[in-house]
Structure formats: structure tokens, C-alpha cells
Design a protein around this motif. Structure first.
Motif, short mmCIF file in Angstrom:
data_model
loop_
_atom_site.label_atom_id
_atom_site.label_comp_id
_atom_site.label_asym_id
_atom_site.label_seq_id
_atom_site.Cartn_x
_atom_site.Cartn_y
_atom_site.Cartn_z
N GLY A 358 0.75 -1.36 0.07
CA GLY A 358 -0.08 0.04 0.05
C GLY A 358 0.79 1.17 -0.05
O GLY A 358 0.21 2.44 0.16
N ARG B 81 -4.96 -1.37 -2.64
CA ARG B 81 -4.06 -2.54 -2.10
C ARG B 81 -3.88 -2.23 -0.66
O ARG B 81 -4.04 -3.48 0.30
CB ARG B 81 -2.66 -2.40 -2.86
N GLN B 83 -5.89 -1.01 1.44
CA GLN B 83 -7.41 -1.16 2.17
C GLN B 83 -7.98 -2.68 2.04
O GLN B 83 -8.63 -2.98 2.83
CB GLN B 83 -8.25 -0.21 2.10
N LYS B 84 -7.98 -3.14 0.89
CA LYS B 84 -8.67 -4.27 0.34
C LYS B 84 -8.03 -5.68 0.16
O LYS B 84 -8.60 -6.59 0.23
CB LYS B 84 -9.32 -4.08 -0.86
N LEU B 85 -6.58 -5.46 0.14
CA LEU B 85 -5.78 -6.76 -0.25
C LEU B 85 -4.73 -7.19 0.61
O LEU B 85 -4.28 -6.38 1.19
CB LEU B 85 -5.26 -6.56 -1.71
N GLY B 86 -4.39 -8.46 0.87
CA GLY B 86 -3.33 -8.87 1.63
C GLY B 86 -2.61 -9.93 0.71
O GLY B 86 -3.17 -10.71 -0.02
N ARG B 111 -1.29 2.80 6.04
CA ARG B 111 -2.54 3.32 6.13
C ARG B 111 -2.68 4.47 7.22
O ARG B 111 -3.84 4.94 7.46
CB ARG B 111 -3.69 2.07 6.63
N GLY B 158 -4.18 -5.94 7.99
CA GLY B 158 -4.90 -4.62 7.41
C GLY B 158 -6.42 -4.81 7.25
O GLY B 158 -7.18 -3.94 6.60
N SER B 159 -6.68 -6.11 7.78
CA SER B 159 -8.31 -6.57 7.82
C SER B 159 -8.76 -6.39 6.32
O SER B 159 -9.87 -5.78 6.05
CB SER B 159 -8.97 -5.59 8.70
N PRO B 160 -7.94 -7.20 5.19
CA PRO B 160 -8.31 -7.11 3.92
C PRO B 160 -9.82 -7.73 3.57
O PRO B 160 -10.19 -8.62 4.27
CB PRO B 160 -6.92 -7.65 3.35
N SER B 161 -10.26 -7.50 2.45
CA SER B 161 -11.24 -8.12 1.84
C SER B 161 -10.92 -9.39 1.07
O SER B 161 -11.53 -10.49 1.17
CB SER B 161 -12.00 -7.30 0.81
#
Lengths: 443, 228
Positions: A358, B81, B83-86, B111, B158-161
């Protein structure tokens, strides 16, 4: 056991589980904090301590030499100022010929256009001055029973001592009558007295000049200072003796005696240019010269203008030396750029990973830029300390009182930061532009 | 959760145009455990890069969590990347000089999560993968399996989706591979985490409940299966 289980159960009921913590919704500011950027930079520099230090060395040497040289220049300038001010206050020096080289009182050696009559005429003007003194200078060998010494012989009048802040250590000065008569007396500078008579009593002794005996009537207080030929190395005699008996100093027409220079002290500094103008006018009239000053056969120098000229020379020299030292700062900057480029290529995978999790291009840019600036700034501060140390060492050695000015500190630190930014931006941009896919695959 | 429609990707290799993807379409629902298989050159890595928002498609659309991400710029992709992905990689890609904890905190740093919360979350993530007692170890003090666990914790922190795992067991022996795969399976079952796995090993793909197979830049089969 039962209690333990109870405690565990209570904890399980009250405290959130690891999974609850991790999968709880997450809100962040979206930008990396400065403390994290600084920490990352510090970590990576500390990981390669030796390399980081060697990289800094260029900046350290550059900044140290700039700071030390500026301190020396400042010290030299202060020392010149204090030496010139110690000569006297509001002094004007009139010398024969057009002065294009030589120091105060030296004049143009070949020119013989200033005479005792000019001196009398200036005295008769009733100018707002503390006094005026003529002087002639010659070189001669003083012979004492135990030693002899080549000295600069200054023939002058009693006023000269007052104007030049020369004070007696022992004995007395020659008076007006002795001056008129060309008495065989001599006043010695402190170094001359020491060299001829050691620690013994000089006053009352006889020294010989060209075989003629001279009675030592006084020894001057040590004045110190060097560079321009200290007054401590001079010997002073009545002007008429030097003009008439030591050296034949008649003017070209043979009726008068010439002088090497006239020294006068203006009472109030705001009258200096007025006095200068009136003397110029008088001498032009007496010497039948053009009144616009185009063919002057004399020069008038003020203490201020000498000071100004010398200070200009010192600052120019200082600036020049500092600029040369600045080049090593530039070389140091190139070293930083080089190492940052190496670091970017070594850490390609790390950059790829950071981007994958990120990091934005600007986060990477900032990280590498901060690393470069931390390198150059640390180098700058160490260099400042080293420069300070050098200046202190020089001062301690007694050569010159070097003083580190706030300006040079600001300049050095500012330059160090600028060097880091300037030479860090290119490697940082390269890092920021790396494609994360390629970077992750990089071996 | 994930919808790709008619996705193509063309690379220019010198004078030759290489079509790495030739119009691929599929959907992955929330909570699914999907394996993406295929021989090398089949386009599965390209697909993975696109799903991971590390690259943008030549044409077609990619919708992640209801957001069209196929036309985003670099900065926006970075945010997606984060926020949503790991990510989980074959070579773990841990920062060598940082502790396990600090490695897991990395996505949270970008973040902008404050230190204390970051710390709590990273510690919890390490606890989930069974590394709670080795938080201060550096990667070179850990075995390959342990390093991959840390990498999983980093992907989780990061608590990804979606978790994207690219050959996560490629560098591990069979026994350790099985451990790593059970962790991913457990996260998928217990937490409903969506997992997309790229692999060429059938043993590994067997943990997934659905297998997408690619060949020559096209999707050739899409099969549900009973995971082991």
C-alpha cells in the motif's frame, strides 16, 4: 484448577479474541507519520553503519573546512582591524608621490616631493587636528657593546608618539629642542632594546649608528601585533638628525629637507574628509599642481580607507577559500547520490513489497529523500563540530583568534540540507517510479 | 466480491505483441477459497497481478468490492492495495532487519494507523497464525514455515477483503506446506475470508473449494470441488 479455568473463561468473555481484533473495521489517516519515516530512514542507515559514515565523510570534510576557513577569515579580519585601530584614531597619512603600492607611511620610495616646508605650512593652517608629525624612515645598523641589529630608523618629532599611541616603558622621549638641534639621542622599540641589551638596562647606554654614538634615552612599551612590521622593531630619533647627519635628505633644489610621510590625527571623525580636502588644496597650490587633482604628486590615505581595503581583501580571500572548500561539499553530495542509487537497487524487492502493501510512490520518494537528508544533515552537524574544533585549536595555538560566526553555522547547515535534497531527489525518484511487479521479482 | 469481465492484457516485447490474457471473465464471491491453476505462460501470474491491483488491464473491467478498479491511477491503486488486499508471496518477502511484529505492522504504517493500535492488531494477527510467542524474532531467526506464517499475519493485519497468495508453498516442504494451507483454510472457514491462491501443485489446490484453470491466456475450466 477450577479457579484458573474460571479466570480464563472470564478473560475470554471480556477481552476480544485475536481474530476479533484483526477483523475489526480499520480507519487510518491514510498517510505515513513523520516519525515512521524518520525511523525507517534511521534503521536503514544504521544497518550499514560503516557505509553511512563513509558517505557522510565527504559532507563532514566539506562543512568542516567551510566553517573553519570562514572562522579563520573572520579572525584575520578582526585582528587586522584591531591592529590598525591600535595605531591611533582618525589618522591621515600623507605621502609623496602617487601611492599605488606600499603600506601606510611608506609612500612611493622614489618620490621626494614632500618637504619640511609642507609640514610647516600644514601646521600653520590651524586645522581641527590633535597634531601632525613628519617622519623619515631609513634602515641602519645599531651597534651596542654586546650585539648589533638592523633596524628601521624613524626620524620624527615628539608629536609622532602621541599620534601613534606609542608609550614609554622606561626613560623619556626626546623633546622639541632636541628635535630642532638634531641631538644624538635615540628611543628604542621594545624588541630592539631586548635584542641589543637583553634584559639589562638600556636607558643611558650608548649605541653607535654609522660609527656615531647615540645615547639611549627611552624604551617604548611593547605594542605587539605583527604582519606589517611591528613598531617594536623600530628605533626613533629626532628628525633633523636623520635628515641631516645620518642620510642626506635634501630636496632636489637643495634648500629644504624632504620627509617620507606626514601623520596627522583629526579631532573629530566627521572632519576627516574636510581636512583631507584642505590639505590637498594647500599642497596643490604649493606644488603648482592642477586643482582638479589630475597630476597630484602626493597621496592622502585615511585610516578608514586602509581598513576598508584590507578588510575587502580578507573577505575576498575568505570567500574564495570557502568556495574551494565548498567544492568538497559538492563532491560529498555526489557520494550521497551514488550510495543512494546503490541502496535503491539493493532494496528493489523491499520497495516492491512496500508498494504491494500500500505504499504510494510519494511515500517511497519521501523515505529515500529523508534518508539522503539525514545523511547529509548528520554529516553537516558532525562537520560543524569538527570545524569548530579546528577553529578552537587554531585559536589555542595562538596564531590567530578564529571565531565561528552564526552566519557560517547557518550557511553550513543550510548547505548540508540543500546538498541532501539536491543529490537525494534523483535516487528517490528512481525508487518511487519502480514498478512493483518488477521490483518484487527482482533478484 | 470480485468480478472480472473480458479482461485482456497485452505486452509489447520488442516488435512482438504478447497477449498474456485473452478476454477472461469470472466472478468470485465473498468467502470463497479459489485456486487459480495453469502451466507457466498460461497467464495466471498476469491475472494475479491484475487482481492484486499491481497492474492495469489493457481492456475489460475489474470490480472489487463494488468498486471499478480497472481504470484507477497509481495513487488510487495503492489505496486499494492497502485497504482491500493482503499479499502472500512464494519468497515471503519479509524485511530482513525488522522483527516479525514490525513486518506485520508494515501495511498498517502505510494506512496511517497510530502506533498503539498498530501494535495490538499486529500482535493479534501473529497470534492467529501461531506466531504470538516469536514476535520479536527477525526473519533470519525463523524457519521457512514460520516466515510464511509471519507473511500471512502481515497480509491479515490490514483486515483485507481478499487474500492473494502467489505460490505460498513453493519454497516449503510437504509437511510445512500442509500447515500453511490449513491456516489459510481455517481463516477462510472461520472468518469467511476470501482467498485466491495461485499454484501449479494439485496437492495445494486441493485445499480450495473451486479451481479455475487457465491456458494460453484463457480460462479453460471452472470447477467446484470438495476441499480436503
Amino acid at each position: 484448577m477450577a479457579t484458573n479455568t474460571a479466570i480464563l473463561e472470564t478473560r475470554a468473555r471480556n477481552a476480544p479474541s485475536s481474530a476479533e481484533i484483526v477483523f475489526a473495521p480499520l480507519e487510518g489517516s491514510g498517510s505515513v507519520s513523520w516519525s515512521e519515516i524518520a525511523r525507517t530512514a534511521f534503521d536503514s542507515l544504521m544497518a550499514n553503519r560503516v557505509r553511512s559514515f563513509l558517505t557522510m565523510l565527504g559532507v563532514i570534510i566539506g562543512v568542516a573546512s567551510v566553517v573553519a576557513l570562514m572562522a579563520l577569515g573572520e579572525g584575520a579580519s578582526k585582528s587586522i582591524t584591531s591592529q590598525i585601530e591600535s595605531i591611533g584614531t582618525n589618522l591621515l597619512f600623507i605621502s609623496p608621490g602617487q601611492l599605488n603600492n606600499g603600506g601606510p607611511g611608506q609612500g612611493n620610495v622614489a618620490a621626494q616631493t614632500l618637504s619640511m616646508d609642507d609640514y610647516e605650512a600644514i601646521k600653520a593652517l590651524n586645522l581641527p587636528i590633535n597634531g601632525v608629525a613628519p617622519s623619515v624612515q631609513n634602515v641602519g645598523t645599531l651597534v651596542a657593546p654586546a650585539a648589533d641589529k638592523n633596524v628601521s630608523i624613524v626620524g620624527t618629532t615628539p608629536a609622532y608618539f602621541t599620534l601613534n599611541n606609542l608609550t614609554l616603558n622606561s626613560g623619556m622621549l626626546f623633546d622639541e629642542t632636541q628635535t630642532q638641534d638634531g641631538a644624538s639621542v635615540i628611543v628604542l622599540g621594545s624588541n630592539v632594546a631586548r635584542d641589543l641589551f637583553g634584559n639589562g638596562q638600556a636607558v643611558g647606554q650608548i649605541v653607535r649608528l654609522n660609527g656615531q654614538p647615540l645615547r639611549v634615552i627611552g624604551v617604548l612599551e611593547k605594542k605587539g601585533g605583527g604582519g606589517f612590521g611591528s613598531t617594536d622593531d623600530n628605533a626613533y630619533m629626532p628628525i633633523t638628525y636623520v635628515q641631516q647627519r645620518f642620510a642626506n635628505m635634501r630636496t632636489a633644489d637643495g634648500n629644504k629637507y624632504r620627509v617620507s610621510s606626514l601623520t596627522l590625527s583629526v579631532t573629530d571623525s566627521k572632519d576627516i574628509s574636510g581636512v583631507q580636502g584642505r590639505i590637498s588644496a594647500l599642497l596643490r597650490e604649493r606644488h603648482h599642481l592642477a586643482s582638479d587633482g589630475t597630476n597630484d604628486d602626493f597621496s592622502i590615505l585615511s585610516q578608514d580607507s586602509i581598513l576598508g581595503t584590507l578588510n575587502t581583501i580578507t573577505s575576498l580571500l575568505t570567500a574564495f577559500l570557502a568556495a574551494v572548500a565548498g567544492i568538497s561539499l559538492l563532491v560529498g553530495g555526489i557520494g550521497i547520490m551514488n550510495i543512494m542509487l546503490v541502496s535503491v537497487s539493493e532494496r528493489t524487492r523491499e520497495i516492491g513489497l512496500r508498494k504491494a502493501v500500500g505504499a504510494r510512490g510519494q511515500d517511497i520518494l519521501l523515505q529515500f529523500l529523508v534518508e539522503a537528508v539525514v545523511l547529509s544533515l548528520t554529516g553537516g552537524l558532525l562537520g560543524l563540530a569538527l570545524g569548530f574544533l579546528i577553529a578552537t585549536a587554531v585559536t589555542f595555538s595562538g596564531l590567530i583568534i578564529a571565531s565561528v560566526t552564526p552566519l557560517s553555522v547557518a550557511l553550513a547547515v543550510g548547505f548540508a540540507i540543500a546538498v541532501g535534497l539536491f543529490f537525494g531527489i534523483y535516487p528517490a525518484q528512481r525508487a518511487a517510479k519502480l514498478n512493483p511487479i518488477d521490483a518484487l521479482r527482482y533478484e | 466480491m470480485i468480478t472480472v469481465q473480458n479482461l485482456t492484457k497485452t505486452y509489447q516485447m520488442g516488435d512482438v505483441q504478447v497477449n498474456a490474457l485473452n478476454g477472461v471473465s469470472f466472478e468470485i464471491n465473498k468467502g470463497e477459497f479459489v485456486a487459480l491453476m495453469g502451466p507457466s505462460g498460461s497467464g495466471k501470474s498476469t491475472m494475479m497481478n491484475l487482481l492484486g491491483c499491481l497492474d492495469t488491464p489493457t481492456s475489460g473491467t475489474y470490480t472489487l468490492d463494488g468498486n471499478q478498479v480497472s481504470q484507477l491511477d497509481d495513487v488510487e491503486l495503492s489505496a486499494v492495495r492497502a485497504q482491500k488486499l493482503g499479499f502472500i508471496f512464494q519468497q515471503y518477502n519479509l524485511l530482513p532487519r525488522q522483527s516479525a511484529l514490525r513486518n506485520v505492522e508494515l501495511p498498517l504504517i502505510y494506512r496511517g494507523i497510530p502506533g498503539s493500535e498498530r501494535h495490538t492488531r499486529a500482535a493479534a494477527a501473529l497470534d492467529i497464525v501461531g506466531m504470538g510467542d516469536r514476535m520479536e524474532h527477525r526473519p533470519n531467526e525463523l524457519s521457512g514455515g514460520q516466515q510464511q506464517r509471519v507473511a500471512i499475519a502481515r497480509a491479515l493485519s490490514g483486515s483485507p477483503s481478499v487474500i492473494l497468495a502467489d505460490e505460498p508453498t513453493g519454497a516449503l516442504d510437504t509437511k510445512t506446506s500442509a500447515e500453511i494451507m490449513s491456516i489459510l483454510q481455517r481463516l477462510n472457514r472461520e472468518q469467511g475470508l476470501t482467498v485466491v491462491l495461485v499454484t501449479h501443485e494439485h496437492d495445494v489446490a486441493a485445499y480450495a473449494e473451486r479451481v479455475l484453470t487457465m491456458r494460453d491466456g484463457e480460462l479453460v475450466s471452472d470447477q467446484k470441488q470438495t476441499p480436503r
